[in-house]
Motif scaffolding. Structure first.
Motif, PDB file in Angstrom:
ATOM      1  N   ARG A  59     -22.955  -0.422  27.480  1.00 31.96           N
ATOM      2  CA  ARG A  59     -21.546  -0.783  27.396  1.00 31.96           C
ATOM      3  C   ARG A  59     -21.116  -1.596  28.614  1.00 31.96           C
ATOM      4  O   ARG A  59     -20.421  -2.604  28.480  1.00 31.96           O
ATOM      5  CB  ARG A  59     -20.707   0.486  27.271  1.00 31.96           C
ATOM      6  N   ASP A  60     -21.535  -1.183  29.797  1.00 34.19           N
ATOM      7  CA  ASP A  60     -21.139  -1.887  31.014  1.00 34.19           C
ATOM      8  C   ASP A  60     -21.717  -3.302  31.058  1.00 34.19           C
ATOM      9  O   ASP A  60     -21.035  -4.238  31.467  1.00 34.19           O
ATOM     10  CB  ASP A  60     -21.545  -1.084  32.250  1.00 34.19           C
ATOM     11  N   ARG A  61     -22.951  -3.476  30.610  1.00 37.78           N
ATOM     12  CA  ARG A  61     -23.520  -4.833  30.531  1.00 37.78           C
ATOM     13  C   ARG A  61     -22.776  -5.671  29.505  1.00 37.78           C
ATOM     14  O   ARG A  61     -22.537  -6.857  29.718  1.00 37.78           O
ATOM     15  CB  ARG A  61     -25.005  -4.777  30.138  1.00 37.78           C
ATOM     16  N   MET A  62     -22.424  -5.039  28.384  1.00 38.86           N
ATOM     17  CA  MET A  62     -21.657  -5.755  27.354  1.00 38.86           C
ATOM     18  C   MET A  62     -20.332  -6.239  27.936  1.00 38.86           C
ATOM     19  O   MET A  62     -19.946  -7.391  27.713  1.00 38.86           O
ATOM     20  CB  MET A  62     -21.382  -4.849  26.154  1.00 38.86           C
ATOM     21  N   TYR A  90     -14.469  -1.918  23.944  1.00 36.46           N
ATOM     22  CA  TYR A  90     -13.554  -0.774  23.894  1.00 36.46           C
ATOM     23  C   TYR A  90     -13.851   0.065  22.648  1.00 36.46           C
ATOM     24  O   TYR A  90     -13.976   1.291  22.720  1.00 36.46           O
ATOM     25  CB  TYR A  90     -12.107  -1.272  23.892  1.00 36.46           C
ATOM     26  N   GLY A  91     -13.962  -0.607  21.508  1.00 37.14           N
ATOM     27  CA  GLY A  91     -14.261   0.100  20.261  1.00 37.14           C
ATOM     28  C   GLY A  91     -15.590   0.825  20.304  1.00 37.14           C
ATOM     29  O   GLY A  91     -15.721   1.957  19.812  1.00 37.14           O
ATOM     30  N   THR A 101     -13.125   3.415  30.937  1.00 40.54           N
ATOM     31  CA  THR A 101     -12.980   3.231  32.377  1.00 40.54           C
ATOM     32  C   THR A 101     -11.756   2.387  32.704  1.00 40.54           C
ATOM     33  O   THR A 101     -11.240   1.655  31.852  1.00 40.54           O
ATOM     34  CB  THR A 101     -14.223   2.547  32.961  1.00 40.54           C
ATOM     35  N   ALA A 102     -11.336   2.463  33.963  1.00 36.68           N
ATOM     36  CA  ALA A 102     -10.226   1.627  34.428  1.00 36.68           C
ATOM     37  C   ALA A 102     -10.591   0.151  34.305  1.00 36.68           C
ATOM     38  O   ALA A 102      -9.745  -0.675  33.938  1.00 36.68           O
ATOM     39  CB  ALA A 102      -9.868   1.977  35.875  1.00 36.68           C
ATOM     40  N   ARG A 105     -10.149  -0.823  30.636  1.00 36.40           N
ATOM     41  CA  ARG A 105      -8.712  -0.913  30.317  1.00 36.40           C
ATOM     42  C   ARG A 105      -8.107  -2.184  30.914  1.00 36.40           C
ATOM     43  O   ARG A 105      -7.348  -2.887  30.256  1.00 36.40           O
ATOM     44  CB  ARG A 105      -7.973   0.321  30.833  1.00 36.40           C
ATOM     45  N   SER A 106      -8.455  -2.472  32.139  1.00 35.25           N
ATOM     46  CA  SER A 106      -7.936  -3.658  32.817  1.00 35.25           C
ATOM     47  C   SER A 106      -8.395  -4.935  32.113  1.00 35.25           C
ATOM     48  O   SER A 106      -7.613  -5.863  31.912  1.00 35.25           O
ATOM     49  CB  SER A 106      -8.388  -3.658  34.277  1.00 35.25           C
ATOM     50  N   ALA A 107      -9.669  -4.979  31.741  1.00 37.25           N
ATOM     51  CA  ALA A 107     -10.201  -6.163  31.049  1.00 37.25           C
ATOM     52  C   ALA A 107      -9.482  -6.385  29.723  1.00 37.25           C
ATOM     53  O   ALA A 107      -9.139  -7.517  29.374  1.00 37.25           O
ATOM     54  CB  ALA A 107     -11.707  -6.017  30.828  1.00 37.25           C
ATOM     55  N   CYS A 108      -9.241  -5.316  28.976  1.00 36.47           N
ATOM     56  CA  CYS A 108      -8.540  -5.439  27.693  1.00 36.47           C
ATOM     57  C   CYS A 108      -7.104  -5.927  27.894  1.00 36.47           C
ATOM     58  O   CYS A 108      -6.596  -6.721  27.099  1.00 36.47           O
ATOM     59  CB  CYS A 108      -8.534  -4.105  26.956  1.00 36.47           C
TER      60      CYS A 108
END
Length: 186
Positions: A59-62, A90-91, A101-102, A105-108
């Motif tokens: 997920r983090d790499r994505m 996110y999904g 993660t924060a 959320r921030s990226a979205c």
């Protein structure tokens, strides 16, 4: 002109990448799906950021790759089509029960897409598994059911695809059944 980032989303094996490749051949700005490439790279280097080994690392790499793709297209004029996007990360987190993660959320919140997305339904006729796609068709259905954004319809009928709110017919040739896209009203 302001960029309009259009997300194609849906479960695995639903035809998103085939449509993105066809749009790219027609000269449209497109961002290809990141998950498959990440899986290929991780397999080549015996890495851990794989959805069946470490879902959080995957997920983090994505997220990193989607942020990079978003930024890479800021200079594009007009529509840019994304084979998945930050919202899919996110999904994925929700679907897999991962911490939101924060940073996510921030990226979205800070990286906006058009307020509508193309949601591709599960399409059993073209669904296949391979070294990168280990999900079964039931998981593709669960992924589709979990998507809850405002929609433009993607209708599948006997090897053709109709994309809602189109600007006229787009004829697409894929590697599997020939795809023919038309406005939803057609």
């Amino acid at each position: 002109m302001r960029n309009e980032y259009i997300v194609f989303t849906g479960g695995p094996g639903s035809g998103k990448s085939t449509v993105i490749k066809a749009l790219r051949r027609l000269g449209h700005a497109c961002s290809e799906e990141k998950g498959r490439r990440i899986i290929q790279e991780e397999l080549e280097r015996s890495g851990r950021a794989l959805p069946w080994r470490d879902k959080t690392a995957f997920r983090d790499r994505m997220l990193d790759e989607e942020l990079r793709a978003y930024g890479d297209h800021l200079r594009c004029e007009g529509l840019v089509y994304f084979d998945r996007g930050i919202v899919d990360v996110y999904g994925y987190s929700l679907l897999e029960g991962l911490e939101i993660t924060a940073a996510l959320r921030s990226a979205c919140a800070s990286h906006r897409y058009a307020d509508r997305a193309f949601i591709f339904p599960p399409w059993e006729h073209i669904f296949t598994n391979d070294a990168e796609r280990k999900q079964d068709f039931a998981e593709a259905r669960r992924t589709h059911a979990a998507i809850g954004v405002r929609r433009l319809r993607v209708c599948v009928d006997r090897g053709s695809v109709r994309l809602g709110r189109g600007e006229g017919p787009i004829h697409l040739q894929g590697t599997r059944p020939a795809l023919k896209a038309r406005p939803a009203s057609a």
